[in-house]
Design a protein around this motif. Structure first.
Motif, PDB file in Angstrom:
ATOM      1  N   TYR A 196      33.290  69.827  50.910  1.00 27.82           N
ATOM      2  CA  TYR A 196      33.945  68.531  50.759  1.00 27.82           C
ATOM      3  C   TYR A 196      35.449  68.724  50.545  1.00 27.82           C
ATOM      4  O   TYR A 196      35.878  69.705  49.924  1.00 27.82           O
ATOM      5  CB  TYR A 196      33.375  67.778  49.564  1.00 27.82           C
ATOM      6  N   ASP A 197      36.220  67.762  51.026  1.00 22.68           N
ATOM      7  CA  ASP A 197      37.660  67.756  50.773  1.00 22.68           C
ATOM      8  C   ASP A 197      37.980  66.571  49.867  1.00 22.68           C
ATOM      9  O   ASP A 197      38.397  65.509  50.326  1.00 22.68           O
ATOM     10  CB  ASP A 197      38.437  67.677  52.089  1.00 22.68           C
ATOM     11  N   HIS A 198      37.745  66.766  48.584  1.00 21.14           N
ATOM     12  CA  HIS A 198      38.019  65.754  47.562  1.00 21.14           C
ATOM     13  C   HIS A 198      38.736  66.408  46.396  1.00 21.14           C
ATOM     14  O   HIS A 198      38.725  67.641  46.249  1.00 21.14           O
ATOM     15  CB  HIS A 198      36.713  65.133  47.052  1.00 21.14           C
ATOM     16  N   LEU A 199      39.331  65.593  45.559  1.00 23.37           N
ATOM     17  CA  LEU A 199      39.889  66.080  44.295  1.00 23.37           C
ATOM     18  C   LEU A 199      38.860  65.975  43.184  1.00 23.37           C
ATOM     19  O   LEU A 199      38.900  66.728  42.210  1.00 23.37           O
ATOM     20  CB  LEU A 199      41.141  65.280  43.938  1.00 23.37           C
ATOM     21  N   ALA A 200      37.964  65.026  43.315  1.00 19.76           N
ATOM     22  CA  ALA A 200      36.807  64.845  42.437  1.00 19.76           C
ATOM     23  C   ALA A 200      35.827  63.985  43.220  1.00 19.76           C
ATOM     24  O   ALA A 200      36.224  63.275  44.149  1.00 19.76           O
ATOM     25  CB  ALA A 200      37.197  64.168  41.129  1.00 19.76           C
ATOM     26  N   TRP A 201      34.548  64.038  42.839  1.00 21.63           N
ATOM     27  CA  TRP A 201      33.563  63.334  43.664  1.00 21.63           C
ATOM     28  C   TRP A 201      32.447  62.733  42.823  1.00 21.63           C
ATOM     29  O   TRP A 201      31.713  63.431  42.124  1.00 21.63           O
ATOM     30  CB  TRP A 201      32.973  64.299  44.692  1.00 21.63           C
ATOM     31  N   SER A 209      40.717  63.550  54.425  1.00 22.00           N
ATOM     32  CA  SER A 209      41.121  62.156  54.600  1.00 22.00           C
ATOM     33  C   SER A 209      42.573  61.965  54.193  1.00 22.00           C
ATOM     34  O   SER A 209      43.163  62.815  53.508  1.00 22.00           O
ATOM     35  CB  SER A 209      40.227  61.234  53.756  1.00 22.00           C
ATOM     36  N   PRO A 210      43.147  60.818  54.571  1.00 27.43           N
ATOM     37  CA  PRO A 210      44.515  60.502  54.147  1.00 27.43           C
ATOM     38  C   PRO A 210      44.632  60.088  52.683  1.00 27.43           C
ATOM     39  O   PRO A 210      45.750  59.790  52.247  1.00 27.43           O
ATOM     40  CB  PRO A 210      44.908  59.328  55.063  1.00 27.43           C
ATOM     41  N   ASN A 211      43.540  60.041  51.941  1.00 28.97           N
ATOM     42  CA  ASN A 211      43.641  59.636  50.541  1.00 28.97           C
ATOM     43  C   ASN A 211      44.663  60.477  49.780  1.00 28.97           C
ATOM     44  O   ASN A 211      45.354  59.967  48.899  1.00 28.97           O
ATOM     45  CB  ASN A 211      42.277  59.741  49.857  1.00 28.97           C
TER      46      ASN A 211
END
Length: 313
Positions: free
Chosen positions: A38-43, A76-78
Motif C-alpha cells: 500500500y502507498d499510504h501514510l496510515a490506513w 495517489s495524489p493525496n
C-alpha cells in the motif's frame, strides 16, 4: 488462446525490514507473478500500528528479488506530487530492472487524505487524479517536461536517464466509477478494482449473501468498464495496446484466504468476468486480513492449477 491468469499478493508495510525481507523473497519463491504494498501514510483500522514508507520498502524488495513484478497498490495524489514521485518511479524501475508496476488511484477519504490540509471534494479529487496521471505519463516518457495545469506545475522538469521499461513503467489504474475508468482506458496498461462498496442497506447481511451481492455488483462494474474501454479505444484508434484487468479479491466481504476452496472459487469467478490478474493479501495474525499462512502455502502450491486454461471454460 487466452493468456494464463496472473496472481499477485499484497504485503502491508508494517514489519521492519529484518522480518519483511523474508516475506518478499517468499512471495517470489512461491511463484506469485507480482507483489504489492500500500502507498499510504496510515490506513484505516491500522492507523495506530507500525507503518513504513512505500518507496524505500519497494526498493529494498527489488534488491532482494529477481523475477517478480513489484508495485504500489495504489499511489495517489493525496500526498504525492507528480514531479518528485516520477523520480521515485524511475528509481524503482531502475533498481528492479524494469519490473516495477505503478498502481495509481484517485485517493480515498481516509487518514492520509487530510494530513497535508483539508481534503478536496470528490469532484476536485477526480479532476486532480486525471491531471496527476496525465502528468506522470508525460514526465516518464519525456526527458524534459513543461506543464501548467489546474493542480500542478512542472518547469524544466528533467527525467534522465529515463526508465528501463519502455515507453515507461506500466500504469495500473484503480477505478470504480466512469471518470476514473476513462483515465484507466486512456493511460493505463491495466485497470484495477476492489469491486463495489456496500451502503447502510447492506449492513447485517449474512456473509454468503453479502458475498453474492458483491459478485453481482462486480459483474455490473466489469460491464461498465467494457463500455468505457470500447468508447475510448474507438477514438484512440487500432494501435491501442492490450489492457490487463486486476481484481483485488479481498474487496469482497469474505477474505479470500479463509480457505483454498474460497480462493479457487474467487479466481474462477474473476476469470469468468474477464479479469486477467487476481490480487490477494498476505495473511495477518489478527484484525483485517487475519488468516493462516498455511492456507497461503497451500494456495502457492496450486498456482499452476489456478493459472490453468480450465478456469476459462
Amino acid at each position: 488462446m487466452s493468456e494464463p491468469l496472473r496472481l499477485g499478493v499484497v504485503l502491508l508495510p508494517q514489519d521492519r525490514w529484518s522480518k519483511a525481507r523474508e516475506r518478499w523473497q517468499r512471495a517470489e519463491e512461491y511463484g506469485f507473478d507480482h507483489a504489492w504494498t500500500y502507498d499510504h501514510l496510515a490506513w484505516r483500522s491500522l492507523a495506530d500500528e507500525p507503518w513504513f514508507a512505500t518507496v524505500p520498502l519497494l526498493a529494498a524488495a527489488a534488491a532482494v528479488t529477481e523475477r517478480i513484478g513489484l508495485g504500489t497498490w495504489v499511489a495517489s495524489p493525496n500526498f504525492r506530487h507528480p514531479v518528485p514521485f516520477a523520480k521515485d518511479v524511475m528509481g524503482l524501475d531502475d533498481i528492479s530492472g524494469g519490473r516495477f508496476l505503478l498502481g495509481v488511484g484517485a485517493g480515498g477519504e481516509g487518514f492520509d487524505a487530510s494530513v497535508l490540509g483539508p481534503p478536496p471534494t470528490r469532484g476536485v479529487r477526480t479532476r486532480r487524479f486525471e491531471e496527476f496521471v496525465s502528468l506522470l505519463d508525460q514526465l516518464l516518457t519525456h526527458p524534459v517536461t513543461e506543464h501548467v495545469g489546474e493542480f500542478y506545475e512542472a518547469h524544466d522538469a528533467r527525467m534522465l536517464p529515463g526508465a528501463l521499461a519502455r515507453p515507461r513503467p506500466p500504469f495500473v489504474v484503480a477505478a470504480n466509477g466512469p471518470r476514473a475508468m476513462r483515465v484507466a482506458a486512456r493511460h493505463g496498461q491495466g485497470w484495477a478494482t476492489y469491486g463495489p462498496t456496500f451502503g447502510p442497506e447492506d449492513e447485517g447481511l449474512p456473509p454468503e449473501q453479502a458475498q453474492e451481492r458483491w459478485w453481482a455488483g462486480l459483474a455490473t462494474m466489469a460491464s461498465d468498464f467494457d463500455d468505457v474501454l470500447a468508447a475510448e479505444r474507438a477514438s484512440a484508434g487500432p494501435d491501442a495496446g492490450p489492457l490487463r484487468r486486476y481484481l483485488n479479491l479481498d474487496g469482497a466481504p469474505m477474505y479470500s484466504l479463509d480457505s483454498v476452496d474460497l480462493l479457487m472459487e474467487g479466481v474462477e469467478r474473476a476469470t469468468a468476468l474477464g479479469f486477467t490478474d487476481v490480487v490477494v493479501h498476505w495473511p495477518r495474525d489478527s484484525g483485517v486480513y487475519a488468516g493462516s499462512e498455511k492456507v497461503l502455502e497451500r494456495v502457492a502450491a496450486r498456482l499452476d492449477d489456478l493459472r490453468g486454461d480450465d478456469l476459462r471454460g
